[in-house]
Design a protein around this motif. Structure first.
Motif, PDB file in Angstrom:
ATOM      1  N   GLY A   1       0.738  -1.102   0.004  1.00  0.00           N
ATOM      2  CA  GLY A   1       0.072   0.032   0.069  1.00  0.00           C
ATOM      3  C   GLY A   1       0.999   1.311  -0.137  1.00  0.00           C
ATOM      4  O   GLY A   1       0.474   2.331   0.783  1.00  0.00           O
ATOM      5  N   ILE A   2       1.899   1.363  -0.972  1.00  0.00           N
ATOM      6  CA  ILE A   2       2.675   2.443  -0.921  1.00  0.00           C
ATOM      7  C   ILE A   2       1.985   3.499  -1.728  1.00  0.00           C
ATOM      8  O   ILE A   2       1.708   3.271  -2.869  1.00  0.00           O
TER       9      ILE A   2
ATOM     10  N   ALA B   1      -9.434  -0.504  -8.575  1.00  0.00           N
ATOM     11  CA  ALA B   1      -8.492  -0.351  -7.395  1.00  0.00           C
ATOM     12  C   ALA B   1      -7.101  -0.877  -7.686  1.00  0.00           C
ATOM     13  O   ALA B   1      -6.820  -1.755  -8.427  1.00  0.00           O
ATOM     14  N   VAL B   2      -6.176  -0.107  -7.391  1.00  0.00           N
ATOM     15  CA  VAL B   2      -5.022  -0.326  -7.532  1.00  0.00           C
ATOM     16  C   VAL B   2      -4.024  -0.184  -6.231  1.00  0.00           C
ATOM     17  O   VAL B   2      -4.209   0.898  -5.335  1.00  0.00           O
ATOM     18  N   SER B   3      -3.170  -1.287  -5.627  1.00  0.00           N
ATOM     19  CA  SER B   3      -2.228  -0.955  -4.657  1.00  0.00           C
ATOM     20  C   SER B   3      -0.933  -1.487  -4.983  1.00  0.00           C
ATOM     21  O   SER B   3      -0.506  -2.327  -5.900  1.00  0.00           O
TER      22      SER B   3
END
Lengths: 223, 49
Positions: A74-75, A159-161
Protein backbone atom coordinates in the motif's frame (compact mmCIF):
# COMPACT_ATOMS: atom_id res chain seq x y z
CA UNK A 1 19.58 -21.31 8.23
CA UNK A 2 23.37 -21.79 7.98
CA UNK A 3 26.03 -23.72 9.88
CA UNK A 4 25.75 -24.01 13.66
CA UNK A 5 27.76 -21.43 15.54
CA UNK A 6 28.99 -23.94 18.13
CA UNK A 7 30.71 -26.00 15.39
CA UNK A 8 32.27 -22.87 13.89
CA UNK A 9 33.51 -21.85 17.36
CA UNK A 10 35.20 -25.28 17.75
CA UNK A 11 37.07 -24.71 14.49
CA UNK A 12 38.07 -21.18 15.46
CA UNK A 13 39.32 -22.12 18.95
CA UNK A 14 41.48 -24.90 17.52
CA UNK A 15 42.84 -22.65 14.76
CA UNK A 16 44.03 -20.04 17.30
CA UNK A 17 45.47 -22.89 19.37
CA UNK A 18 43.56 -21.93 22.50
CA UNK A 19 42.58 -25.50 23.43
CA UNK A 20 44.63 -28.05 25.40
CA UNK A 21 45.65 -31.07 23.31
CA UNK A 22 43.94 -33.48 25.71
CA UNK A 23 40.73 -31.42 25.91
CA UNK A 24 37.59 -31.88 23.82
CA UNK A 25 37.48 -30.30 20.37
CA UNK A 26 37.05 -26.54 20.69
CA UNK A 27 37.19 -26.43 24.50
CA UNK A 28 38.89 -23.21 25.56
CA UNK A 29 41.92 -23.89 27.74
CA UNK A 30 41.61 -22.61 31.29
CA UNK A 31 45.32 -21.72 31.12
CA UNK A 32 45.00 -19.26 28.29
CA UNK A 33 43.87 -15.80 29.23
CA UNK A 34 43.58 -14.28 25.80
CA UNK A 35 40.14 -15.41 24.64
CA UNK A 36 36.94 -15.54 26.68
CA UNK A 37 34.15 -18.02 26.41
CA UNK A 38 31.57 -16.72 23.95
CA UNK A 39 34.01 -14.35 22.26
CA UNK A 40 34.32 -16.30 19.04
CA UNK A 41 30.57 -16.73 18.83
CA UNK A 42 30.30 -12.93 18.81
CA UNK A 43 32.97 -12.61 16.11
CA UNK A 44 31.19 -15.19 13.98
CA UNK A 45 27.93 -13.26 14.21
CA UNK A 46 29.75 -10.10 13.11
CA UNK A 47 31.38 -11.90 10.18
CA UNK A 48 28.00 -13.40 9.27
CA UNK A 49 26.45 -9.92 9.23
CA UNK A 50 29.23 -8.60 6.97
CA UNK A 51 28.73 -11.44 4.51
CA UNK A 52 24.93 -11.05 4.63
CA UNK A 53 25.23 -7.38 3.71
CA UNK A 54 27.48 -8.24 0.76
CA UNK A 55 24.92 -10.82 -0.43
CA UNK A 56 22.03 -8.37 -0.12
CA UNK A 57 23.90 -5.62 -1.97
CA UNK A 58 24.38 -7.86 -5.04
CA UNK A 59 21.10 -8.26 -6.89
CA UNK A 60 22.58 -11.10 -8.99
CA UNK A 61 23.49 -13.19 -5.95
CA UNK A 62 21.23 -16.24 -5.74
CA UNK A 63 21.67 -16.36 -1.97
CA UNK A 64 19.87 -12.98 -1.74
CA UNK A 65 16.62 -14.90 -1.55
CA UNK A 66 17.57 -15.90 2.01
CA UNK A 67 17.16 -12.28 3.14
CA UNK A 68 14.33 -11.25 0.81
CA UNK A 69 11.84 -11.11 3.68
CA UNK A 70 11.14 -7.39 3.77
CA UNK A 71 7.91 -6.08 2.27
CA UNK A 72 5.95 -2.89 2.20
CA UNK A 73 2.40 -2.80 0.86
CA UNK A 74 0.00 0.00 0.00
CA UNK A 75 2.70 2.49 -0.99
CA UNK A 76 1.41 5.94 -1.87
CA UNK A 77 2.98 7.80 -4.79
CA UNK A 78 5.73 9.99 -3.37
CA UNK A 79 6.11 7.90 -0.20
CA UNK A 80 9.44 6.69 1.15
CA UNK A 81 10.47 3.05 1.11
CA UNK A 82 11.23 1.38 4.42
CA UNK A 83 14.83 0.83 5.48
CA UNK A 84 16.35 -2.08 3.55
CA UNK A 85 19.68 -3.69 2.66
CA UNK A 86 20.61 -3.30 -0.98
CA UNK A 87 18.25 -2.39 -3.80
CA UNK A 88 14.53 -2.98 -4.00
CA UNK A 89 13.90 -6.43 -5.49
CA UNK A 90 10.62 -5.54 -7.16
CA UNK A 91 7.74 -3.09 -7.15
CA UNK A 92 4.42 -4.87 -7.72
CA UNK A 93 1.05 -3.44 -8.77
CA UNK A 94 -2.05 -5.30 -7.58
CA UNK A 95 -4.80 -4.20 -9.94
CA UNK A 96 -8.50 -4.99 -9.57
CA UNK A 97 -10.48 -4.83 -12.80
CA UNK A 98 -9.61 -3.17 -16.09
CA UNK A 99 -6.98 -3.92 -18.69
CA UNK A 100 -4.20 -4.66 -16.13
CA UNK A 101 -6.15 -6.81 -13.65
CA UNK A 102 -3.94 -9.06 -11.53
CA UNK A 103 -0.55 -8.65 -9.89
CA UNK A 104 2.40 -7.63 -12.01
CA UNK A 105 5.77 -6.00 -11.75
CA UNK A 106 5.78 -2.27 -12.42
CA UNK A 107 8.33 -0.92 -14.87
CA UNK A 108 9.95 2.49 -15.26
CA UNK A 109 8.62 4.75 -18.05
CA UNK A 110 10.63 4.97 -21.27
CA UNK A 111 12.31 8.34 -20.51
CA UNK A 112 16.11 8.33 -20.45
CA UNK A 113 16.59 10.67 -17.52
CA UNK A 114 14.95 10.90 -14.14
CA UNK A 115 13.33 14.22 -15.06
CA UNK A 116 11.93 12.77 -18.30
CA UNK A 117 10.60 9.71 -16.47
CA UNK A 118 8.92 11.83 -13.79
CA UNK A 119 7.34 14.03 -16.45
CA UNK A 120 6.06 10.96 -18.30
CA UNK A 121 4.71 9.57 -15.04
CA UNK A 122 2.95 12.85 -14.28
CA UNK A 123 1.14 12.75 -17.64
CA UNK A 124 0.21 9.07 -17.17
CA UNK A 125 -1.12 9.75 -13.68
CA UNK A 126 -3.48 12.42 -15.02
CA UNK A 127 -4.58 10.14 -17.90
CA UNK A 128 -6.98 12.79 -19.23
CA UNK A 129 -8.17 10.55 -22.09
CA UNK A 130 -8.92 7.60 -19.72
CA UNK A 131 -6.54 5.51 -21.84
CA UNK A 132 -6.77 1.87 -20.66
CA UNK A 133 -3.36 1.07 -22.17
CA UNK A 134 -1.47 3.13 -19.59
CA UNK A 135 0.67 0.37 -18.02
CA UNK A 136 1.69 0.26 -14.34
CA UNK A 137 4.82 2.40 -14.13
CA UNK A 138 6.96 3.64 -11.28
CA UNK A 139 10.04 5.78 -10.79
CA UNK A 140 12.35 5.37 -7.83
CA UNK A 141 14.28 8.49 -6.84
CA UNK A 142 16.59 7.51 -3.99
CA UNK A 143 14.32 6.15 -1.27
CA UNK A 144 11.13 7.68 -2.70
CA UNK A 145 8.77 5.89 -5.08
CA UNK A 146 6.44 7.65 -7.51
CA UNK A 147 3.88 5.65 -9.48
CA UNK A 148 0.90 6.07 -11.78
CA UNK A 149 -1.68 4.01 -9.87
CA UNK A 150 -4.20 6.86 -10.14
CA UNK A 151 -3.73 6.84 -13.93
CA UNK A 152 -4.30 3.08 -14.08
CA UNK A 153 -7.56 3.61 -12.16
CA UNK A 154 -8.60 6.33 -14.59
CA UNK A 155 -7.89 3.84 -17.39
CA UNK A 156 -10.51 1.43 -16.07
CA UNK A 157 -9.24 -0.37 -12.96
CA UNK A 158 -11.50 -0.29 -9.91
CA UNK A 159 -8.60 -0.37 -7.41
CA UNK A 160 -4.79 -0.37 -7.46
CA UNK A 161 -2.34 -1.07 -4.64
CA UNK A 162 1.47 -0.87 -4.92
CA UNK A 163 3.90 -2.96 -2.88
CA UNK A 164 7.65 -3.53 -2.69
CA UNK A 165 9.86 -6.52 -1.80
CA UNK A 166 13.40 -6.08 -0.48
CA UNK A 167 16.13 -7.54 1.73
CA UNK A 168 16.29 -6.97 5.46
CA UNK A 169 18.77 -8.23 8.03
CA UNK A 170 18.65 -8.25 11.82
CA UNK A 171 21.75 -9.23 13.76
CA UNK A 172 21.20 -11.71 16.59
CA UNK A 173 24.01 -12.22 19.08
CA UNK A 174 22.06 -15.07 20.69
CA UNK A 175 21.79 -16.98 17.41
CA UNK A 176 22.78 -20.65 17.37
CA UNK A 177 23.25 -20.75 13.58
CA UNK A 178 24.72 -18.46 10.98
CA UNK A 179 22.16 -16.64 8.84
CA UNK A 180 24.15 -16.93 5.60
CA UNK A 181 23.83 -20.14 3.54
CA UNK A 182 26.23 -23.06 4.10
CA UNK A 183 28.52 -22.27 1.17
CA UNK A 184 29.66 -19.11 2.99
CA UNK A 185 30.69 -20.94 6.20
CA UNK A 186 34.42 -21.16 5.49
CA UNK A 187 34.56 -17.53 4.46
CA UNK A 188 32.74 -16.44 7.63
CA UNK A 189 34.96 -18.55 9.92
CA UNK A 190 38.06 -17.14 8.20
CA UNK A 191 36.73 -13.61 8.71
CA UNK A 192 36.08 -14.30 12.42
CA UNK A 193 39.60 -15.71 12.76
CA UNK A 194 41.03 -12.60 11.11
CA UNK A 195 39.34 -10.53 13.84
CA UNK A 196 40.40 -12.95 16.58
CA UNK A 197 44.05 -12.97 15.53
CA UNK A 198 44.09 -9.19 15.32
CA UNK A 199 43.04 -8.87 18.95
CA UNK A 200 45.32 -6.51 20.81
CA UNK A 201 47.42 -6.21 17.62
CA UNK A 202 49.18 -9.47 18.47
CA UNK A 203 49.18 -11.72 15.38
CA UNK A 204 48.67 -9.30 12.54
CA UNK A 205 50.27 -11.53 9.88
CA UNK A 206 47.88 -14.37 10.73
CA UNK A 207 45.01 -11.87 10.79
CA UNK A 208 45.94 -10.62 7.32
CA UNK A 209 46.20 -14.18 5.99
CA UNK A 210 42.73 -15.13 7.20
CA UNK A 211 41.29 -11.85 6.00
CA UNK A 212 42.55 -12.65 2.48
CA UNK A 213 41.27 -16.19 2.79
CA UNK A 214 37.82 -14.90 3.73
CA UNK A 215 37.60 -12.87 0.52
CA UNK A 216 39.25 -15.40 -1.82
CA UNK A 217 37.10 -18.29 -0.69
CA UNK A 218 33.86 -16.70 -1.87
CA UNK A 219 32.12 -18.72 -4.57
CA UNK A 220 31.60 -17.13 -7.98
CA UNK A 221 28.51 -15.00 -7.53
CA UNK A 222 27.91 -13.36 -10.90
CA UNK A 223 25.00 -14.67 -12.95
CA UNK B 1 -17.98 11.16 -1.79
CA UNK B 2 -15.41 13.49 -0.27
CA UNK B 3 -12.30 13.45 1.90
CA UNK B 4 -12.90 11.79 5.22
CA UNK B 5 -15.62 9.44 3.91
CA UNK B 6 -15.19 5.70 4.46
CA UNK B 7 -15.03 3.36 1.44
CA UNK B 8 -14.51 -0.36 0.94
CA UNK B 9 -11.35 -1.43 -0.90
CA UNK B 10 -9.74 -4.84 -1.68
CA UNK B 11 -7.45 -4.17 1.32
CA UNK B 12 -10.34 -3.43 3.67
CA UNK B 13 -12.38 -0.41 4.70
CA UNK B 14 -10.54 2.88 4.81
CA UNK B 15 -10.86 6.64 4.82
CA UNK B 16 -10.51 8.88 1.77
CA UNK B 17 -7.48 11.15 2.22
CA UNK B 18 -7.42 12.70 -1.25
CA UNK B 19 -9.51 12.93 -4.41
CA UNK B 20 -7.66 12.96 -7.74
CA UNK B 21 -8.39 12.70 -11.45
CA UNK B 22 -11.17 15.28 -11.53
CA UNK B 23 -13.11 13.54 -8.81
CA UNK B 24 -12.86 10.04 -10.29
CA UNK B 25 -10.06 8.58 -8.15
CA UNK B 26 -10.02 8.33 -4.36
CA UNK B 27 -6.78 7.85 -2.44
CA UNK B 28 -7.85 5.68 0.49
CA UNK B 29 -5.88 5.00 3.66
CA UNK B 30 -6.52 1.51 5.05
CA UNK B 31 -4.56 1.26 8.34
CA UNK B 32 -1.01 2.01 7.15
CA UNK B 33 -1.65 1.17 3.48
CA UNK B 34 -2.70 3.42 0.61
CA UNK B 35 -5.08 2.14 -2.07
CA UNK B 36 -6.24 3.98 -5.17
CA UNK B 37 -9.91 3.29 -5.98
CA UNK B 38 -12.31 4.35 -8.68
CA UNK B 39 -15.31 6.33 -7.49
CA UNK B 40 -18.62 5.33 -9.10
CA UNK B 41 -20.04 8.12 -11.22
CA UNK B 42 -23.00 8.77 -8.95
CA UNK B 43 -20.74 9.23 -5.91
CA UNK B 44 -18.30 11.71 -7.44
CA UNK B 45 -17.98 15.30 -6.35
CA UNK B 46 -15.14 17.83 -6.52
CA UNK B 47 -12.44 17.72 -3.91
CA UNK B 48 -13.42 21.23 -2.97
CA UNK B 49 -9.82 22.48 -2.64
Amino acid sequence: MGATISTCVEIAVEMVNASDSAAALGALSANQEFYKSGEFARLLVLADAKRAKAICMDKNNRARKTFLVGSQSGIASGAQLNAMVGEVESIQFTVTGGRWAGTQAGTPPIGQTLAAQLEELRIETRNVTANPEIAPHYVQDGGTVFHNAAGVVLGGASAVSVSATFCTFTINFSATSLQCPDEYTRSIVADALAMGFAKDGMKTAAAAYFSRLAEEQLPAEAA
Amino acid sequence: MKRGDKVQTPEGKGKIVEIQGGGKVAVVKVKDKTVYVRLPEEKREDDGR
